[in-house]
Design a protein around this motif. Sequence first.
Motif, PDB file in Angstrom:
ATOM      1  N   ASN A 234       0.831  -1.215   0.000  1.00 38.00           N
ATOM      2  CA  ASN A 234       0.000   0.000   0.000  1.00 38.00           C
ATOM      3  C   ASN A 234       0.862   1.260   0.000  1.00 38.00           C
ATOM      4  OD1 ASN A 234      -2.458  -1.274  -0.102  1.00 38.00           O
ATOM      5  ND2 ASN A 234      -2.619  -1.453   2.127  1.00 38.00           N
ATOM      6  N   LYS A 235       1.922   1.224   0.800  1.00 44.90           N
ATOM      7  CA  LYS A 235       2.817   2.391   0.879  1.00 44.90           C
ATOM      8  C   LYS A 235       3.473   2.647  -0.479  1.00 44.90           C
ATOM      9  CE  LYS A 235       4.809   5.724   2.970  1.00 44.90           C
ATOM     10  NZ  LYS A 235       4.043   6.811   3.597  1.00 44.90           N
ATOM     11  N   LEU A 236       3.879   1.567  -1.124  1.00 47.50           N
ATOM     12  CA  LEU A 236       4.500   1.703  -2.446  1.00 47.50           C
ATOM     13  C   LEU A 236       3.542   2.423  -3.399  1.00 47.50           C
ATOM     14  CD1 LEU A 236       6.802   0.937  -4.480  1.00 47.50           C
ATOM     15  CD2 LEU A 236       5.487  -1.121  -4.986  1.00 47.50           C
ATOM     16  N   GLN A 237       2.296   1.985  -3.395  1.00 48.62           N
ATOM     17  CA  GLN A 237       1.309   2.606  -4.284  1.00 48.62           C
ATOM     18  C   GLN A 237       1.101   4.074  -3.940  1.00 48.62           C
ATOM     19  OE1 GLN A 237      -2.262   0.108  -4.678  1.00 48.62           O
ATOM     20  NE2 GLN A 237      -1.020  -1.568  -3.903  1.00 48.62           N
ATOM     21  N   GLU A 238       1.080   4.337  -2.624  1.00 48.48           N
ATOM     22  CA  GLU A 238       0.890   5.713  -2.169  1.00 48.48           C
ATOM     23  C   GLU A 238       2.023   6.612  -2.689  1.00 48.48           C
ATOM     24  OE1 GLU A 238       1.485   7.481   2.110  1.00 48.48           O
ATOM     25  OE2 GLU A 238       0.045   5.836   2.190  1.00 48.48           O
ATOM     26  N   ILE A 239       3.263   6.134  -2.578  1.00 50.81           N
ATOM     27  CA  ILE A 239       4.410   6.949  -3.020  1.00 50.81           C
ATOM     28  C   ILE A 239       4.350   7.150  -4.541  1.00 50.81           C
ATOM     29  CG2 ILE A 239       6.925   7.174  -3.077  1.00 50.81           C
ATOM     30  CD1 ILE A 239       7.041   5.312  -0.623  1.00 50.81           C
ATOM     31  N   LEU A 240       4.025   6.088  -5.259  1.00 50.46           N
ATOM     32  CA  LEU A 240       3.962   6.217  -6.723  1.00 50.46           C
ATOM     33  C   LEU A 240       2.899   7.247  -7.105  1.00 50.46           C
ATOM     34  CD1 LEU A 240       4.309   2.495  -7.893  1.00 50.46           C
ATOM     35  CD2 LEU A 240       6.047   4.283  -7.925  1.00 50.46           C
ATOM     36  N   LYS A 241       1.738   7.158  -6.457  1.00 51.30           N
ATOM     37  CA  LYS A 241       0.662   8.112  -6.760  1.00 51.30           C
ATOM     38  C   LYS A 241       1.088   9.537  -6.439  1.00 51.30           C
ATOM     39  CE  LYS A 241      -3.256   5.017  -6.180  1.00 51.30           C
ATOM     40  NZ  LYS A 241      -4.014   4.421  -5.069  1.00 51.30           N
ATOM     41  N   ALA A 242       1.714   9.707  -5.272  1.00 49.32           N
ATOM     42  CA  ALA A 242       2.147  11.055  -4.869  1.00 49.32           C
ATOM     43  C   ALA A 242       3.140  11.638  -5.866  1.00 49.32           C
ATOM     44  CB  ALA A 242       2.772  11.006  -3.477  1.00 49.32           C
ATOM     45  N   ASN A 243       3.820  10.746  -6.609  1.00 52.97           N
ATOM     46  CA  ASN A 243       4.791  11.217  -7.606  1.00 52.97           C
ATOM     47  C   ASN A 243       4.250  11.164  -9.027  1.00 52.97           C
ATOM     48  OD1 ASN A 243       7.563  11.834  -6.292  1.00 52.97           O
ATOM     49  ND2 ASN A 243       6.765  10.046  -5.201  1.00 52.97           N
ATOM     50  N   GLN A 244       2.937  11.049  -9.130  1.00 51.13           N
ATOM     51  CA  GLN A 244       2.263  11.033 -10.442  1.00 51.13           C
ATOM     52  C   GLN A 244       2.788   9.940 -11.375  1.00 51.13           C
ATOM     53  OE1 GLN A 244       3.493  14.463  -9.481  1.00 51.13           O
ATOM     54  NE2 GLN A 244       1.587  14.426  -8.314  1.00 51.13           N
ATOM     55  N   VAL A 245       3.142   8.792 -10.801  1.00 50.91           N
ATOM     56  CA  VAL A 245       3.546   7.667 -11.648  1.00 50.91           C
ATOM     57  C   VAL A 245       2.355   6.708 -11.760  1.00 50.91           C
ATOM     58  CG1 VAL A 245       5.141   5.732 -11.914  1.00 50.91           C
ATOM     59  CG2 VAL A 245       5.938   7.862 -10.893  1.00 50.91           C
TER      60      VAL A 245
END
Length: 409
Positions: A234-245
């Motif tokens: 979940n954290k991985l997805q959160e970071i990717l989203k926060a970086n517009q990936v």
Amino acid sequence: MINALRGMKDLLENDGKLYKFIIDTCEKVVKNYGYEFCEVPKLEETALFKRSVGQSSDIVGKEMYQFIDKGGNDVCLRPEGTAGVVRAFIENKFDRAGGVRRYFYHGSMFRYERPQRGRLREFHQFGVECFGEASVYEDASVILMLNEILNTLGIKTTLKINSLGDTQCMPIYKDKLIKFVQNNTENLCQDCLRRLQTNPIRILDCKNENCQNILQNAPLITDNLNQICNDDFNKLQEILKANQVDFQIDPKLVRGLDYYCKTAFEFVSNDIGSQSAVAGGGRYDKLCEYLGGKSTPAVGWAMGIERIMEILRQQQKETKRQGIYICALNSNLIDEIYKIGKMLRKNYKTEISYEAKSPNKHLNIADKKGFEIFLCLGEDEFSQNQIWYKNLNNKDEKRISIANLESEI
Ligand code: ATP
Ligand code: MG
């Protein structure tokens, strides 16, 4: 005359330039993330790959360039980069020293595969490995880094991610999957019957349609993660989203190598046919220990340079088009296009064809010579003071008025 071996290619001229350009671009990005260059041997003991890549993988099962050298040693040309870097890391006692170490490498890999588009026997990878960092932030960072490289190169890809769990939740999931598949073995392909014994997880990414049909209602690893793996995912997805990936979750993404845990990912492209993976990687926390070192968390990826080169070559073809090709269908119109062509030449590279030919023949020549704009005059157009226009980049075509020619093109 002696030729290069099947599946092995020279990197000359434009290919040499492209290769260098890709490596330079990768280096620039990964150095900002603290990665340092390393080079390890291309020939290693066969046992290294058998143990790390895994007996059940396609690489060890069928693709190894393995032979006995003159001293009687069982050796193998490296099929991938991680095993050698991990071996060097342990051999130099960096596992004992502790701390975080980040390396990048590039160079030849060898796999005895059937050569085809995007699949060579000697190919090149650019790869990174990070040792000593267990945080999922590093998983995210290596993905962001790869994403940045692909963006800088101007390559459009889709990112697929998955979590393969850890030594606690993966075995439980594996049992569930085995139970599920065992009820359907009569429709499994030969490879998957073997995988069922050696590495059942690999059944998930079998390309065989029957096997995929069986798997439609199979349990998914993403529904069977324990708390730690689930939180990290979940954290991985959160970071990717926060970086517009942008990414897609693909619970069947298990990748070709046996050593992954938790994060697994792949970047795929639609522009290179069926060999669509341009890069892939993931976390491999157990590999160091497995190869005799001190337990060290690690994460990394490798990018296939030839597949990137193929995409860039196509883009070059498109973007390199320039100039105008002007022609006529009837010889009595040559005077007209000569006049127009001379006028265009003041501002544009223009080639005038003095020979009347069918439109298709003209179009072929313009296309082969790499022109961007195709202008063709026929009686019909001429009678209306117009000319046929085609943009060979975007395939846009229309009639345009000769009077407004320059503003229209
Ligand atoms: P594939 O599913 O295409 O066989 P793989 O899972 O075997 O790929 P990896 O071992 O993850 O590939 O290697 C990383 C990258 O190296 C791939 O994404 C691809 O771009 C490239 N690659 C792998 N095998 C070849 C090959 N035989 N020829 C050219 N490039 C390759
Ligand atoms: Mg492969």
